[in-house]
Design a protein around this motif. Structure first.
Motif, mmCIF file in Angstrom:
data_model
loop_
_atom_site.group_PDB
_atom_site.id
_atom_site.type_symbol
_atom_site.label_atom_id
_atom_site.label_comp_id
_atom_site.label_asym_id
_atom_site.label_seq_id
_atom_site.Cartn_x
_atom_site.Cartn_y
_atom_site.Cartn_z
ATOM 1 N N ASP A 6 0.866 -1.182 0.000
ATOM 2 C CA ASP A 6 0.000 0.000 0.000
ATOM 3 C C ASP A 6 0.902 1.231 0.000
ATOM 4 O O ASP A 6 1.340 1.683 1.060
ATOM 5 C CB ASP A 6 -0.870 -0.048 1.275
ATOM 6 C CG ASP A 6 -2.043 0.910 1.238
ATOM 7 O OD1 ASP A 6 -2.528 1.224 0.139
ATOM 8 O OD2 ASP A 6 -2.492 1.334 2.330
ATOM 9 N N ASN A 28 -3.662 5.291 -3.192
ATOM 10 C CA ASN A 28 -4.839 6.144 -2.996
ATOM 11 C C ASN A 28 -4.373 7.585 -3.211
ATOM 12 O O ASN A 28 -3.156 7.838 -3.306
ATOM 13 C CB ASN A 28 -5.484 5.890 -1.611
ATOM 14 C CG ASN A 28 -4.585 6.234 -0.444
ATOM 15 O OD1 ASN A 28 -3.846 7.230 -0.478
ATOM 16 N ND2 ASN A 28 -4.634 5.431 0.618
ATOM 17 N N LYS A 83 -10.195 2.019 -8.577
ATOM 18 C CA LYS A 83 -10.668 2.096 -7.187
ATOM 19 C C LYS A 83 -11.703 3.220 -7.095
ATOM 20 O O LYS A 83 -11.436 4.351 -7.524
ATOM 21 C CB LYS A 83 -9.465 2.402 -6.298
ATOM 22 C CG LYS A 83 -9.550 1.922 -4.873
ATOM 23 C CD LYS A 83 -8.179 2.172 -4.226
ATOM 24 C CE LYS A 83 -8.106 1.747 -2.797
ATOM 25 N NZ LYS A 83 -6.844 2.190 -2.187
ATOM 26 N N PHE A 129 -11.361 -0.967 5.880
ATOM 27 C CA PHE A 129 -10.238 -0.260 6.523
ATOM 28 C C PHE A 129 -10.171 -0.636 8.004
ATOM 29 O O PHE A 129 -10.824 -0.007 8.844
ATOM 30 C CB PHE A 129 -10.446 1.255 6.400
ATOM 31 C CG PHE A 129 -10.027 1.857 5.084
ATOM 32 C CD1 PHE A 129 -10.042 1.122 3.910
ATOM 33 C CD2 PHE A 129 -9.610 3.184 5.030
ATOM 34 C CE1 PHE A 129 -9.657 1.681 2.698
ATOM 35 C CE2 PHE A 129 -9.223 3.760 3.828
ATOM 36 C CZ PHE A 129 -9.246 3.015 2.658
ATOM 37 N N ARG A 132 -8.444 2.126 10.644
ATOM 38 C CA ARG A 132 -9.253 3.312 10.962
ATOM 39 C C ARG A 132 -10.431 2.960 11.865
ATOM 40 O O ARG A 132 -10.911 3.813 12.624
ATOM 41 C CB ARG A 132 -9.724 4.002 9.677
ATOM 42 C CG ARG A 132 -8.564 4.604 8.912
ATOM 43 C CD ARG A 132 -8.978 5.555 7.835
ATOM 44 N NE ARG A 132 -7.868 5.770 6.905
ATOM 45 C CZ ARG A 132 -7.922 6.550 5.852
ATOM 46 N NH1 ARG A 132 -9.025 7.203 5.569
ATOM 47 N NH2 ARG A 132 -6.862 6.683 5.061
ATOM 48 N N ALA A 163 -7.455 -3.558 4.221
ATOM 49 C CA ALA A 163 -6.682 -2.314 4.058
ATOM 50 C C ALA A 163 -6.594 -1.565 5.381
ATOM 51 O O ALA A 163 -7.211 -1.963 6.368
ATOM 52 C CB ALA A 163 -7.343 -1.451 2.991
ATOM 53 N N SER A 164 -5.799 -0.495 5.359
ATOM 54 C CA SER A 164 -5.551 0.300 6.565
ATOM 55 C C SER A 164 -4.932 -0.593 7.644
ATOM 56 O O SER A 164 -5.355 -0.597 8.803
ATOM 57 C CB SER A 164 -6.849 0.950 7.053
ATOM 58 O OG SER A 164 -6.626 1.812 8.133
ATOM 59 N N ARG A 166 -2.064 -1.814 10.127
ATOM 60 C CA ARG A 166 -1.110 -1.061 10.957
ATOM 61 C C ARG A 166 -0.035 -1.923 11.598
ATOM 62 O O ARG A 166 0.915 -1.395 12.158
ATOM 63 C CB ARG A 166 -1.877 -0.331 12.063
ATOM 64 C CG ARG A 166 -2.959 0.602 11.575
ATOM 65 C CD ARG A 166 -2.391 1.965 11.226
ATOM 66 N NE ARG A 166 -3.283 2.715 10.336
ATOM 67 C CZ ARG A 166 -4.368 3.350 10.717
ATOM 68 N NH1 ARG A 166 -4.715 3.355 11.977
ATOM 69 N NH2 ARG A 166 -5.110 3.997 9.847
HETATM 70 O O1 G3P Z 1 -5.144 2.435 0.790
HETATM 71 C C1 G3P Z 1 -6.116 2.558 1.764
HETATM 72 C C2 G3P Z 1 -5.690 2.295 3.184
HETATM 73 O O2 G3P Z 1 -4.833 1.195 3.244
HETATM 74 C C3 G3P Z 1 -5.246 3.500 3.949
HETATM 75 O O3 G3P Z 1 -4.682 3.186 5.179
HETATM 76 O O4 G3P Z 1 -3.355 3.823 7.165
HETATM 77 O O5 G3P Z 1 -4.387 5.624 5.736
HETATM 78 O O6 G3P Z 1 -5.796 4.188 7.192
HETATM 79 P P1 G3P Z 1 -4.551 4.268 6.382
#
Ligand code: G3P
Length: 217
Positions: A6, A28, A83, A129, A132, A163-164, A166
């Protein structure tokens, strides 16, 4: 489970692609905005480096604009996955683009009903996500379990793209829950390699070897 990176950073993609662990990539607008190079150039290069699906996000928010932009992005390279954000216009655009044969990744998924609606209109991927959701005091990974169950029951071909992400814990849980893809920043992928006992073990092997070599002369 497939591993995507990502990022919009070519150096990060290059470093991990050469190891042979990447199946694709996601970008993104926020990630591409951090880079100074032209976004189309970056996307073309990422496609060449990963030789797999690369998500490129539209920035239009209306149906016609998303469809127009999506078609344009798809023209960059055969690996591009369009996307679109999860909105009513985004879902409608997903249906149009998917009916035309494009692969669409519906992003900004925060509930199981959103994932279900995106799958119904032919999304190739949904992007829940998890980080988040954790950030607002809920358990992001619970959503992954729900979506995997729903897609299994309905036999949707839509892939669950976590996604998102951590931490490596998100990666392990995603794999255990049966997610199809995890997309992680380079920092998290780097952490997946590390274990102090591997470093200590290797150091000991090499020291023992050196000692034995020295004793022989
Ligand atoms: O690409 C979308 C996502 O993976 C964004 O992650 O860390 O900005 O919440 P984040």
């Amino acid at each position: 489970m497939k591993l995507f990176i990502d990022t919009g950073n070519l150096k990060e993609v290059e470093a991990l692609a050469q190891i042979g662990i990447l199946d694709g990539a996601t970008t993104n607008p926020s990630l591409l905005a951090k880079e100074s190079a032209d976004p189309r150039h970056i996307l073309t290069q990422i496609c060449a480096l990963v030789n797999g699906p690369v998500s490129a996000e539209v920035v239009a928010t209306d149906y016609a604009g998303m469809v127009r932009e999506g078609r344009d992005l798809a023209g960059i390279n055969e690996h591009i996955v369009i996307k679109v954000p999860f909105t009513k216009d985004g879902v409608r655009a997903c249906k149009t683009l998917a009916d035309e044969g494009h692969r669409v990744n519906v992003t900004l998924i925060f509930s199981a009903t959103q994932a279900w609606l995106a799958a119904k209109v032919g999304a190739a991927y949904v992007s829940p996500f998890v980080g988040r959701l954790d950030d607002i005091g809920t358990t992001g990974m619970t959503l992954i379990r729900e979506i995997v169950d729903i897609f299994d029951n309905a036999e949707f071909p839509t892939e669950v793209l976590v996604a998102s992400v951590r931490s490596p814990i998100h990666v392990i849980e995603a794999a255990r829950m049966g997610a199809d893809v995890v997309t992680a920043p380079a920092s998290v992928i780097e952490q997946c390699f590390k274990h102090p006992l591997t470093d200590i073990g290797l150091e000991r092997f090499l020291k023992d070897w050196e000692k034995a070599q020295a004793a022989r002369v």
